[in-house]
Structures are given as structure tokens and as C-alpha cells.
Design an enzyme around this catalytic site. Structure first.
Site, PDB file in Angstrom:
ATOM      1  N   LYS A  19      72.118 -46.219 -32.983  1.00  0.00           N
ATOM      2  CA  LYS A  19      71.450 -46.138 -31.589  1.00  0.00           C
ATOM      3  C   LYS A  19      70.990 -45.128 -30.957  1.00  0.00           C
ATOM      4  CE  LYS A  19      73.734 -50.805 -31.393  1.00  0.00           C
ATOM      5  NZ  LYS A  19      74.777 -51.561 -30.819  1.00  0.00           N
ATOM      6  N   GLN A  51      79.641 -51.831 -27.127  1.00  0.00           N
ATOM      7  CA  GLN A  51      79.536 -52.226 -28.551  1.00  0.00           C
ATOM      8  C   GLN A  51      80.779 -53.274 -28.986  1.00  0.00           C
ATOM      9  OE1 GLN A  51      77.447 -51.213 -30.748  1.00  0.00           O
ATOM     10  NE2 GLN A  51      78.140 -52.807 -32.181  1.00  0.00           N
ATOM     11  N   ASP A 110      72.085 -55.728 -23.526  1.00  0.00           N
ATOM     12  CA  ASP A 110      72.212 -56.784 -24.699  1.00  0.00           C
ATOM     13  C   ASP A 110      71.929 -58.195 -24.262  1.00  0.00           C
ATOM     14  OD1 ASP A 110      73.048 -55.891 -27.274  1.00  0.00           O
ATOM     15  OD2 ASP A 110      75.159 -55.424 -26.408  1.00  0.00           O
TER      16      ASP A 110
END
Ligand code: NAD
Length: 300
Positions: free
Chosen positions: A54, A98, A121
Site C-alpha cells: 500500500k 490494518q 476503508d
């Protein structure tokens, strides 16, 4: 019949290129550089790989990448304090924690501490609610990537029968919401569904997000249907040598490709689209935060 193989790698590269061009324009016209902060708690090897990837792709798209690595035994209050700082930092437009988190942490509380405007997200309860009620939301990256592939292939999805296998908050449920928003007739199948093969057989669009290697068989698929395989499963591959493994999806690709009209491979299908959509979401969040028009075709 032999299915069209949907090249997620090439499509993801195209999306990253579009994001990169928009980022360059934002810099040139408004002196703004989108920034993505990724927080990793603990040392889960798969998560470390994702976070590295990422960060690399964020920088390649011309954005700023901020990585925060915390030890596994970090108290939840410290993580919440970091999120608060990132929420208030004007250089940060996207905040991603994460998952999975260590067990002593309350995942929902952590996710809901992220500013909804920076929730790239799309897991914050407010964004989940906005998506479900048809309002402008931050949309989870993996389902967004699937939707982009489907729109690219079919144009208009209106009236199509879609079956989503899996009801997770990360993939299955938001996928179903997005398909519903595009006027599909949507069925969500899951581990308790009776006659799964019969349900899948109705579908013009099948999205498999289960986590069971090669579970969906060719005889379940309606001839000509589009099959999007989200599953990523590592299985033994003795043919490659002792102890070797390979990745497969939730769909029995070889046989399904003989029946489907179009199908995503694993790897090289949905996977690369997820990070491309994360970059797209960061750009979208940045534009919304600054009250600028959003680039077209990069959100739902
Ligand atoms: P999950 O474990 O949270 O959910 C799995 C779902 O599958 C559940 O809703 C369950 O009801 C359903 N299920 C389980 N067994 C079933 C059965 N026998 N028949 C029908 N339904 C069944 O998983 P998830 O987070 O949604 O991920 C699903 C898969 O997608 C995993 O392989 C994961 O690695 C992969 N994934 C890939 C990406 C990507 O970027 N490509 C992103 C997220 C997840």
C-alpha cells in the site's frame, strides 16, 4: 464456450494511472497532495506485506504515505490517541487501520474512531449506513473494485440477477449494497443457504467471497454468467515441489471458465483492484475534504 478472462492487473494499473493524473492536477492547480496514513499494530506477516505494498503504490501515485507501526501489546487507548491525531492532521486525507487487530482491542471501537471523512476503508458505521441508504459514502475497496470491473464489462447492471456468496462486513454485505444501488436483483448466500448450487445457477453475476478453495463448481454456473472471484486461498502444490503452495480462488477456475461468459482469475483478478481502489478512495476523500469536484468513475 470459453470465458473472457477479466484482467484485474491491467485494469488496476489503468485506475492507478487515472489516480496519478488527478493527483498531479490537484498539486498543480491547488497545491494539495493527498496523504494516506496506514496504521499497523503487531507483526502479522500477511499484514506487513499488504502495508508495504500500500505504501509503495501510494507513493507511486504521487501521494504522501505515512506509516505507523505499533507493537502488538500497544494499549487500545494509545491507538485511539494516534487515530485522533491523524483525524486532525490536515496533511492526512485517508486513515486506514490494518485488520485484524490484536485480540485485546475492540475492532469496532477502533474503526468508529476514524473520522468518517477519512475512512478510506469504508468500514465506519456512518459510511456503512450511508451506503445502505443510498447516500454519498466512502465505499469498501474490494467491493468497489468488483463493481468497477462489472460496470466496465456490462455498462449498465440494471435488472441483472446477482448472487453474492458470503455475508462479511468487509466484502459480502457492501458488495450486495452496491449491486442493489446499481439496480440488480440481489441475493446474498452464506453458510446456511439451502441449495447453494441452485441459487447460484440463477445468477447473471456471481460474486464469490467465501474463503473456501475452489468451492464454486462449473455446474453451478449459468452459461454466460459473469463470475467475480474474491477468494484468496493458499493450498498445497506438490507439483511445484515439496512444501510448495499456490493461490486459488473460491471458484474452480479451470472448469468454470468453460461455462461462464467472463471470469476473474486468482491471482490477477480482484486482488490488484483492492489497492487501486484504496488510492482512488484517498483521492476522493481529499477532494471531498477540500470541497473540490470528485474525479469521475473512481467511486460508486
Ligand atoms: P469471512 O470469513 O469474513 O466471510 C466468509 C463468508 O462466507 C461468511 O459470510 C460465510 O457465511 C460464508 N461461507 C462460509 N462457508 C460457506 C459455505 N460453505 N457456503 C456458502 N457460504 C459460506 O471472509 P471475507 O473477509 O469476506 O473474505 C472472503 C474471501 O475473500 C477470503 O478468501 C479472503 O481472503 C478474500 N478477500 C480477498 C480480498 C481481495 O483483495 N481480493 C479482500 C478481502 C477478502
Amino acid at each position: 464456450m470459453s470465458a473472457k478472462i477479466i484482467d484485474g492487473k491491467a485494469f488496476a494499473a489503468e485506475i492507478r494511472g487515472r489516480v496519478g493524473a488527478e493527483v498531479a492536477r490537484l498539486k498543480a492547480e491547488h497545491d494539495i497532495t493527498p496523504g494516506l496514513a496506514v496504521v499497523l499494530v503487531g507483526e502479522d506477516p500477511a499484514s506487513q506485506v499488504y502495508v508495504r505494498s500500500k505504501g509503495r503504490q501510494t507513493i507511486e501515485a504521487g501521494m504522501n504515505s505515512y506509516e505507523h507501526k505499533l507493537p502488538a501489546d500497544t494499549p487500545e487507548a494509545d491507538l485511539l490517541a494516534l487515530i485522533e491525531r491523524l483525524n486532525e492532521d490536515p496533511a492526512v486525507h485517508g486513515v486506514l487501520v490494518q485488520l485484524p487487530l490484536p485480540r485485546h482491542m475492540d475492532e469496532a471501537a477502533v474503526i468508529n474512531a476514524i473520522s468518517p471523512a477519512k475512512d478510506v476503508d469504508g468500514f465506519h458505521i456512518l459510511n456503512v449506513g450511508r451506503l445502505a441508504t443510498g447516500q454519498k459514502a466512502m465505499v469498501p475497496c474490494t467491493p468497489l473494485g468488483c463493481l468497477m470491473m462489472l460496470r466496465d464489462l456490462h455498462g449498465n447492471l440494471s435488472g441483472m440477477e446477482a448472487v453474492v456468496i458470503g455475508r462479511s462486513n468487509i466484502v459480502g454485505k457492501p458488495m450486495a449494497q452496491l449491486l442493489l444501488r446499481d439496480s440488480c436483483t440481489v441475493t446474498i448466500a452464506h453458510s446456511r443457504t439451502r441449495d447453494l448450487p441452485g441459487v447460484v445457477k440463477r445468477a447473471d453475476i456471481v460474486v464469490a467471497a467465501v474463503g473456501r478453495p475452489e468451492m464454486v463448481k462449473d455446474e453451478w454456473i449459468k452459461p454466460g454468467a459473469t463470475v467475480i472471484d474474491v477468494g484468496i486461498n493458499r493450498i498445497p502444490a506438490p507439483e511445484k515441489g515439496e512444501g510448495k503452495t499456490r493461490l486459488v480462488g473460491d471458484v474452480d477456475f479451470e472448469s468454470a471458465a468453460k461455462v461462464a461468459g467472463a471470469i476473474t482469475p486468482v491471482p490477477g483478478g480482484v486482488g490488484p483492484m483492492t489497492i487501486a481502489c484504496l488510492l482512488a478512495n484517498t483521492l476522493t476523500a481529499c477532494c471531498r475534504i477540500h470541497g473540490l469536484p470528485e474525479p469521475e468513475g473512481l467511486t460508486a
